[in-house]
Design a protein around this motif. Structure first.
Motif, mmCIF file in Angstrom:
data_model
loop_
_atom_site.group_PDB
_atom_site.id
_atom_site.type_symbol
_atom_site.label_atom_id
_atom_site.label_comp_id
_atom_site.label_asym_id
_atom_site.label_seq_id
_atom_site.Cartn_x
_atom_site.Cartn_y
_atom_site.Cartn_z
ATOM 1 N N VAL A 74 0.825 -1.214 0.096
ATOM 2 C CA VAL A 74 -0.146 -0.026 -0.033
ATOM 3 C C VAL A 74 0.927 1.431 0.071
ATOM 4 O O VAL A 74 1.573 1.364 1.078
ATOM 5 C CB VAL A 74 -0.991 0.061 1.346
ATOM 6 N N PRO A 75 0.789 2.313 -1.119
ATOM 7 C CA PRO A 75 1.746 3.147 -1.132
ATOM 8 C C PRO A 75 1.304 4.072 0.209
ATOM 9 O O PRO A 75 0.456 4.244 0.662
ATOM 10 C CB PRO A 75 1.386 3.934 -2.391
ATOM 11 N N GLN A 76 2.481 4.908 0.682
ATOM 12 C CA GLN A 76 2.095 5.568 1.884
ATOM 13 C C GLN A 76 1.287 6.692 1.688
ATOM 14 O O GLN A 76 0.632 6.927 2.628
ATOM 15 C CB GLN A 76 3.727 6.057 2.445
ATOM 16 N N ASP A 77 1.163 7.402 0.528
ATOM 17 C CA ASP A 77 0.276 8.344 0.349
ATOM 18 C C ASP A 77 -1.143 7.857 0.093
ATOM 19 O O ASP A 77 -2.163 8.675 0.130
ATOM 20 C CB ASP A 77 0.552 9.133 -0.850
ATOM 21 N N GLU A 78 -1.418 6.674 0.219
ATOM 22 C CA GLU A 78 -2.913 6.057 -0.031
ATOM 23 C C GLU A 78 -3.255 5.369 1.354
ATOM 24 O O GLU A 78 -4.407 4.890 1.466
ATOM 25 C CB GLU A 78 -2.910 4.932 -1.123
ATOM 26 N N LYS A 79 -2.265 5.263 2.322
ATOM 27 C CA LYS A 79 -2.280 4.428 3.339
ATOM 28 C C LYS A 79 -3.615 5.073 4.434
ATOM 29 O O LYS A 79 -4.575 4.549 4.987
ATOM 30 C CB LYS A 79 -1.178 4.281 4.229
#
Length: 336
Positions: free
Chosen positions: A22-27
């Motif tokens: 999960v990309p950090q900017d989507e978490k």
């Protein structure tokens, strides 16, 4: 390289390690967050089976707080594992406003009634600003909009999670960097871990040297403590490491998947000499930190032979409290 540990049980463990990518900017974004939670829950449930003793989801895999989850969610997940043969260890933020929040790993076990979590580990070594707010700096975390930035600290010597007669000792994120803190759990030989488990989310660092560096840190802890390490990470490197620090299975970073391993061999001490010393060679009482670094002479003679041959003499074990201290060794790991 000599061993100071031996297999602790009659058979190896079967494990499944989740990597959600999960990309950090989507978490923490509402749309992707729901999809990520759904994938982790489905992967946890799909991993159950007679060949899997333990399934592990990484740090904050289920990122919502307990009161933010649908009603009955945790009771339902607990019931699902209560009815099968598989244990689960799941990274979550836990707690409430009244009692405080923790960066935790919750354990679910077969044969347990619904209610409180069967097992809970709270991260002890917290990261400033990301996990606790130093005095006078709350303005900074508000400005940076850092969610879940003020956790309570768990105990240093935390109990292990029992899994089919073995003792699984979780650590979260970069806690495996601090060898003396993990070693503190070995003070009581009867309760010493037989397997280490690292739950991490270092998606914050993106595609950088942080991923192989953290894998190397875990390898050193396995070698130092002679215990296998199970790594369940968000973006990588999800891997199984044996008690000699060798990677025996891994997933490619930045991919979504489940790593299955059928032959994880837990270890326990083979020597009575593996114990924490409580006095220095001079007879004076050392500090609490020194006590966790000083182990018996016989074990450390073995440990001194375990330093990688590519480490220069300046990086070989120094002496602390009258004995060599393996926790100060800085190995030069080769490229993986």
């Amino acid at each position: 390289m000599p061993d100071f540990s031996r297999p602790s049980g009659p058979r190896p463990l079967g494990v499944a390690l989740l990597q959600g990518n999960v990309p950090q900017d989507e978490k923490f974004a509402a749309g992707p967050q729901a999809a990520a939670i759904e994938w982790h829950v489905r992967a946890l449930l799909d991993a159950r089976g007679p060949q899997t003793d333990l399934v592990i989801a990484p740090e904050t895999a289920l990122v919502l707080l307990p009161e933010q989850m649908p009603e009955g969610f945790w009771a339902g997940l607990q019931q699902a594992f209560a009815q099968g043969p598989t244990h689960a260890l799941v990274g979550v933020p836990w707690g409430d406003e009244a009692s405080g929040y923790t960066n935790s790993a919750l354990g679910l076990a077969p044969g347990r009634a619904a209610g409180a979590p069967d097992y809970r580990y709270d991260k002890h070594h917290l990261v400033p600003f990301g996990e606790f707010i130093p005095a006078g700096f709350r303005w900074f975390t508000r400005m940076m909009n850092i969610p879940l930035g003020d956790f309570a600290r768990g105990p240093l010597v935390a109990p292990s999670m029992p899994v089919n007669g073995e003792r699984i000792a979780p650590n979260i994120c970069y806690e495996d960097l601090f060898g003396e803190e993990l070693a503190a759990r070995f003070r009581d030989p009867a309760q010493a871990p037989t397997v280490l488990a690292n739950l991490s989310n270092i998606g914050w660092f993106g595609d950088s040297p942080a991923l192989p560096q953290h894998l190397g840190i875990s390898r050193m802890r396995s070698l130092e403590l002679q215990r296998p390490m199970l790594r369940a990470t968000n973006t990588g490197v999800t891997a199984v490491i044996d008690h000699r620090g060798r990677v025996t299975a891994r997933l490619a970073p930045f991919t979504r998947g489940v790593l299955r391993a059928r032959a994880v061999r837990p270890r326990c001490s083979a020597l009575r000499a593996l114990s924490i010393r409580t006095a220095c060679a001079s007879g004076s009482r050392p500090s609490a930190r020194s006590r966790t670094q000083c182990v018996s002479t016989k074990v450390l003679k073995l440990a001194s032979q375990m330093v990688p041959t590519w480490a220069p003499a300046s990086d070989r074990p120094s002496r602390a409290c009258g004995w060599p201290s393996i926790s100060r060794t800085v190995p030069r790991w080769p490229s993986l």
